[in-house]
Design a protein around this motif. Structure first.
Motif, mmCIF file in Angstrom:
data_model
loop_
_atom_site.group_PDB
_atom_site.id
_atom_site.type_symbol
_atom_site.label_atom_id
_atom_site.label_comp_id
_atom_site.label_asym_id
_atom_site.label_seq_id
_atom_site.Cartn_x
_atom_site.Cartn_y
_atom_site.Cartn_z
ATOM 1 N N VAL A 58 14.540 -4.237 9.553
ATOM 2 C CA VAL A 58 14.338 -2.918 8.954
ATOM 3 C C VAL A 58 15.596 -2.475 8.220
ATOM 4 C CG1 VAL A 58 13.940 -0.475 9.443
ATOM 5 C CG2 VAL A 58 12.557 -2.223 10.599
ATOM 6 N N THR A 59 16.745 -2.633 8.863
ATOM 7 C CA THR A 59 18.012 -2.251 8.241
ATOM 8 C C THR A 59 18.272 -3.063 6.982
ATOM 9 O OG1 THR A 59 18.957 -1.610 10.371
ATOM 10 C CG2 THR A 59 20.504 -2.094 8.594
ATOM 11 N N ALA A 60 17.973 -4.365 7.031
ATOM 12 C CA ALA A 60 18.196 -5.225 5.871
ATOM 13 C C ALA A 60 17.293 -4.817 4.707
ATOM 14 C CB ALA A 60 17.942 -6.681 6.251
ATOM 15 N N LEU A 61 16.047 -4.424 5.007
ATOM 16 C CA LEU A 61 15.144 -3.956 3.952
ATOM 17 C C LEU A 61 15.739 -2.734 3.263
ATOM 18 C CD1 LEU A 61 11.286 -3.620 4.292
ATOM 19 C CD2 LEU A 61 12.626 -1.948 3.048
ATOM 20 N N GLN A 62 16.233 -1.796 4.047
ATOM 21 C CA GLN A 62 16.834 -0.595 3.466
ATOM 22 C C GLN A 62 18.032 -0.950 2.579
ATOM 23 O OE1 GLN A 62 16.798 1.390 7.603
ATOM 24 N NE2 GLN A 62 16.849 3.109 6.180
ATOM 25 N N GLU A 94 0.824 -1.208 0.000
ATOM 26 C CA GLU A 94 0.000 0.000 0.000
ATOM 27 C C GLU A 94 0.859 1.259 0.000
ATOM 28 O OE1 GLU A 94 -3.666 0.174 -0.006
ATOM 29 O OE2 GLU A 94 -2.994 -1.725 -0.891
ATOM 30 N N TRP A 95 1.910 1.261 0.813
ATOM 31 C CA TRP A 95 2.783 2.430 0.889
ATOM 32 C C TRP A 95 3.432 2.708 -0.462
ATOM 33 C CZ3 TRP A 95 7.924 3.561 0.177
ATOM 34 C CH2 TRP A 95 8.355 4.800 0.672
ATOM 35 N N LEU A 96 3.795 1.659 -1.179
ATOM 36 C CA LEU A 96 4.395 1.828 -2.507
ATOM 37 C C LEU A 96 3.376 2.285 -3.546
ATOM 38 C CD1 LEU A 96 6.637 -1.375 -2.564
ATOM 39 C CD2 LEU A 96 7.452 0.999 -2.545
ATOM 40 N N GLY A 97 2.094 2.156 -3.219
ATOM 41 C CA GLY A 97 1.049 2.503 -4.179
ATOM 42 C C GLY A 97 0.772 1.406 -5.172
ATOM 43 N N TRP A 98 1.248 0.184 -4.881
ATOM 44 C CA TRP A 98 1.088 -0.917 -5.828
ATOM 45 C C TRP A 98 -0.199 -1.691 -5.597
ATOM 46 C CZ3 TRP A 98 6.834 -3.043 -5.814
ATOM 47 C CH2 TRP A 98 7.668 -2.036 -6.309
ATOM 48 N N GLY A 99 -0.639 -1.782 -4.361
ATOM 49 C CA GLY A 99 -1.969 -2.292 -4.034
ATOM 50 C C GLY A 99 -2.318 -3.659 -4.577
ATOM 51 N N PHE A 100 -1.364 -4.592 -4.582
ATOM 52 C CA PHE A 100 -1.672 -5.906 -5.154
ATOM 53 C C PHE A 100 -1.883 -6.977 -4.085
ATOM 54 C CE2 PHE A 100 2.883 -6.162 -4.563
ATOM 55 C CZ PHE A 100 3.092 -7.483 -4.202
ATOM 56 N N ILE A 101 -1.785 -6.605 -2.816
ATOM 57 C CA ILE A 101 -2.065 -7.544 -1.733
ATOM 58 C C ILE A 101 -3.432 -7.207 -1.158
ATOM 59 C CG2 ILE A 101 -1.346 -8.342 0.557
ATOM 60 C CD1 ILE A 101 1.526 -7.790 -0.246
ATOM 61 N N PRO A 151 11.844 -0.336 -14.387
ATOM 62 C CA PRO A 151 11.346 0.955 -14.875
ATOM 63 C C PRO A 151 11.612 2.083 -13.883
ATOM 64 C CG PRO A 151 9.726 -0.771 -15.267
ATOM 65 C CD PRO A 151 10.807 -1.383 -14.416
ATOM 66 N N GLU A 152 11.901 3.250 -14.426
ATOM 67 C CA GLU A 152 12.254 4.391 -13.578
ATOM 68 C C GLU A 152 11.157 4.708 -12.567
ATOM 69 O OE1 GLU A 152 15.017 6.117 -13.278
ATOM 70 O OE2 GLU A 152 16.034 4.853 -14.760
ATOM 71 N N GLU A 153 9.894 4.549 -12.958
ATOM 72 C CA GLU A 153 8.826 4.887 -12.029
ATOM 73 C C GLU A 153 8.801 3.940 -10.827
ATOM 74 O OE1 GLU A 153 6.834 2.588 -15.502
ATOM 75 O OE2 GLU A 153 8.435 4.073 -15.214
ATOM 76 N N LEU A 154 9.199 2.678 -11.027
ATOM 77 C CA LEU A 154 9.254 1.744 -9.905
ATOM 78 C C LEU A 154 10.457 2.026 -9.009
ATOM 79 C CD1 LEU A 154 8.154 -1.649 -11.504
ATOM 80 C CD2 LEU A 154 6.767 0.151 -10.464
ATOM 81 N N LEU A 155 11.573 2.404 -9.614
ATOM 82 C CA LEU A 155 12.721 2.811 -8.806
ATOM 83 C C LEU A 155 12.374 4.026 -7.960
ATOM 84 C CD1 LEU A 155 15.681 2.396 -11.328
ATOM 85 C CD2 LEU A 155 15.224 0.993 -9.309
ATOM 86 N N PRO A 205 12.545 5.968 -1.539
ATOM 87 C CA PRO A 205 12.506 6.491 -0.163
ATOM 88 C C PRO A 205 12.803 5.448 0.907
ATOM 89 C CG PRO A 205 10.653 7.335 -1.440
ATOM 90 C CD PRO A 205 11.290 6.257 -2.259
ATOM 91 N N LEU A 206 12.570 4.168 0.584
ATOM 92 C CA LEU A 206 12.818 3.111 1.565
ATOM 93 C C LEU A 206 14.299 2.938 1.857
ATOM 94 C CD1 LEU A 206 10.332 0.430 0.199
ATOM 95 C CD2 LEU A 206 10.080 1.725 2.330
ATOM 96 N N ALA A 207 15.141 3.407 0.970
ATOM 97 C CA ALA A 207 16.579 3.323 1.206
ATOM 98 C C ALA A 207 16.998 4.190 2.380
ATOM 99 C CB ALA A 207 17.343 3.730 -0.054
#
Length: 233
Positions: free
Chosen positions: A203-207, A71-78, A176-180, A185-187
């Motif tokens: 959390v650190t590993a995700l980043q 949801e945060w990514l705006g992908w909404g597939f779950i 795709p650039e839009e997905l990057l 921001p998660l980095a």
């Protein structure tokens, strides 16, 4: 519709309908109701989790965390996923049930529905970011609404890299650039509501995984040939 689903999941009464077969942990189909409004959901109680050596109890939290990330990514597939403390068998995740033809899954969609490839490729990126250790083909659905959905995310977010997925057909392709831009921001920071469901190392590993993706600019390649779940479907 989305508001109705969330309301039923968070406020509706829960009635067990039956056990969903072939699940490694106890998984139930439940009916959720609020007045005359009725729907169905998938309930995964902590009490029904099989002990694992590499994941602490509380896999239901990871189901919720994966939903929040999507949801945060705006992908909404779950599908909408909440945590209910007052469920019949104790605390667990409650995920909206997707009406679909279960004869179709990742392998059939990749072969027979090339129009779904962008969404499937995006799911491959999500699985890397979330470190999904169990993306079976049957965990990819095409709903009766035509949308592509991903389910079963209880084995995500390990601090140790454990990616296991059937989605390798897009390996090495540019992201795709839009997905990057979506994941960038998660980095730097993980949303608080998501981070609260994980430990600090996770959390650190995700980043760090996101940082790697930003540098690579392409989907990962499995050079071992072993990063597959079992069974595949």
């Amino acid at each position: 519709m989305a508001g109705r689903e969330v309301t039923l999941l968070t406020e509706g009464s829960i009635e067990l309908v039956g056990v969903i077969p072939r699940s490694s942990n106890q998984t139930f189909l439940v009916q959720v109701s609020l007045g005359e409004d009725v729907g169905f959901a998938v309930y995964k109680p902590e009490s029904g989790e099989r002990p694992l050596s590499d994941f602490a109890p509380g896999l239901y939290k990871r189901e919720r965390a994966a939903y929040l990330l999507s949801e945060w990514l705006g992908w909404g597939f779950i599908p909408h996923t909440v945590i209910r403390e007052d469920a019949p068998l104790g605390v667990g995740s409650l995920q909206w049930f997707i009406e679909c033809d279960f004869q179709h899954h990742y392998f059939t969609l990749f072969e027979d529905a090339p129009e779904t490839h962008p969404e499937l490729s995006r799911m491959a990126l999500f699985d890397f970011v979330a470190n999904n250790t169990d993306r079976k083909s049957g965990h990819v659905l095409r709903g009766d609404d035509g949308r592509i959905w991903g389910i079963d995310h209880g084995l995500c977010f390990s601090a140790v890299f454990k990616l296991r997925t059937v989605i390798w057909d897009f390996a090495g392709e540019p992201i795709p650039e839009e997905l990057l831009a979506d994941i960038a921001p998660l980095a730097e920071a993980v949303p608080a509501e998501l981070a609260e469901l994980l430990d600090d190392d996770e959390v650190t590993a995700l980043q760090r995984r996101v940082q790697r993706m930003m540098l690579a600019g392409s989907l990962p390649v499995d050079r071992t040939g072993m990063r597959y779940p079992w069974p595949l479907v």
